[in-house]
Design a protein around this motif. Structure first.
Motif, mmCIF file in Angstrom:
data_model
loop_
_atom_site.group_PDB
_atom_site.id
_atom_site.type_symbol
_atom_site.label_atom_id
_atom_site.label_comp_id
_atom_site.label_asym_id
_atom_site.label_seq_id
_atom_site.Cartn_x
_atom_site.Cartn_y
_atom_site.Cartn_z
ATOM 1 N N HIS A 132 33.971 36.805 35.693
ATOM 2 C CA HIS A 132 33.329 37.422 34.523
ATOM 3 C C HIS A 132 32.097 38.216 34.937
ATOM 4 O O HIS A 132 31.418 37.877 35.919
ATOM 5 C CB HIS A 132 32.943 36.326 33.516
ATOM 6 N N GLU A 177 39.589 30.967 36.102
ATOM 7 C CA GLU A 177 39.626 32.170 36.938
ATOM 8 C C GLU A 177 38.863 33.312 36.281
ATOM 9 O O GLU A 177 38.126 34.050 36.954
ATOM 10 C CB GLU A 177 41.074 32.589 37.198
ATOM 11 N N LEU A 178 39.015 33.467 34.961
ATOM 12 C CA LEU A 178 38.280 34.505 34.235
ATOM 13 C C LEU A 178 36.790 34.241 34.266
ATOM 14 O O LEU A 178 35.981 35.165 34.345
ATOM 15 C CB LEU A 178 38.774 34.594 32.793
ATOM 16 N N PRO A 205 34.090 28.101 27.562
ATOM 17 C CA PRO A 205 35.107 29.020 27.038
ATOM 18 C C PRO A 205 34.677 29.720 25.753
ATOM 19 O O PRO A 205 34.993 30.901 25.553
ATOM 20 C CB PRO A 205 36.308 28.092 26.779
ATOM 21 N N GLU A 218 40.044 28.990 30.882
ATOM 22 C CA GLU A 218 40.454 30.001 31.864
ATOM 23 C C GLU A 218 39.378 30.096 32.958
ATOM 24 O O GLU A 218 38.501 30.961 32.923
ATOM 25 C CB GLU A 218 40.669 31.340 31.174
#
Length: 282
Positions: A245, A240-241, A108, A238
């Motif tokens: 990405h 999903e991000l 992250p 996150e």
């Protein structure tokens, strides 16, 4: 020199019931208010600061009253040592558990830096009272009540393993009060509130297990507080991000690498010998 105490007279039922009362008092203190203002209103935050401080002090007093000075060969230490407030090993307690959390959130952090730049990591305003609530008062008071005050009662009668698994349930269930706050806003459906609340309670319970483990291994409230504060800063990863990405492969690699290094470093960096922890690990 503070008196050496132990908790030989506390039964399992008394320990669990007292811990439940701590959780109830802590959450209940958040809703005893003089004015019905939003939770992020400065006046609401200041009032909650005062009430959780009172609850934290009261919990410490109850722990001390529950103790005994007749210890024999049982685990014994001063009330401050049981709560995790001591000088021996203080510097490692600040640095090493914090390093563990930074490693865990490597993915992250790298994703955030790639998207916003490294300078954005210092974007917080020290005058923001919400910042003080989320990253200082809440982590400190929660760790004091849910770790510092619960572990002295639970460990002597239940042992470390059971205590590490049990105490976080009080911590996770305490976060169910967010469902009520979401309901009051009127912006969320009932199903959304239920799903969100169960998810948050599950996440905080898992974190509570980690925090309890770190507290017992290091014997320091500081280490649990630093870990909690950093987790609050980072928030839930996150995933999903990460998967969508633009530099997905690199970001996902950092997620996995951080988790692997964290697991490999967890025991070495929380070695009780580093922190001179002779109470919970005699």
């Amino acid at each position: 020199m503070l008196e050496k105490i132990c908790f030989t007279d506390v039964t399992t039922f008394q320990a669990v019931a007292t811990c439940f009362s701590f959780a109830t008092m802590y959450v209940g203190s958040l809703y005893v208010r003089t004015q019905f203002l939003p939770r992020d209103h400065p006046q609401t935050i200041k009032e909650r600061f005062l009430r959780v401080t009172v609850v934290s002090i009261l919990a410490c007093v109850v722990v001390y009253i529950s103790s005994s000075s007749q210890c024999g060969f049982h685990m014994k230490g001063s009330i401050l040592e049981w709560i995790g407030i001591r000088w021996n090993g203080f510097i490692p307690a600040i640095i090493l558990p914090s390093l563990l959390i930074i490693i865990l959130f490597l993915g992250p952090m790298m994703m955030f830096i790639l998207d916003h730049g490294i300078t954005s990591l210092t974007c917080y305003k020290l005058t923001d009272i919400i910042l003080w609530r989320n990253f200082f008062v809440a982590p400190l008071s929660e760790e004091l009540v849910f770790r510092g005050c619960m572990m002295p009662l639970l460990v002597p009668c239940l042992g470390q393993f059971t205590s590490i698994l049990l105490a976080p349930w009080f911590f996770g269930l305490a976060h169910f009060h967010h469902a009520y706050e979401q309901y009051k806003t009127g912006y969320h459906t009932l199903s959304a509130i239920v799903i969100s609340t169960i998810f948050q309670a599950s996440y905080t319970t898992v974190f509570g297990i980690l925090s309890s483990f770190i507290f017992l291994r290091t014997g320091h409230l500081t280490s649990a507080f630093m870990s909690h504060a950093l987790c609050n800063i980072m928030g839930f990863p996150e995933f999903e991000l990460a998967l969508s990405h633009k530099r997905r492969n690199f970001v996902c690699f950092c997620f996995v690498l951080g988790l692997v290094i964290f697991l490999l470093s967890l025991y070495p960096l929380t070695n009780p010998l580093i922190y001179n922890n002779t109470l919970y690990f005699e």
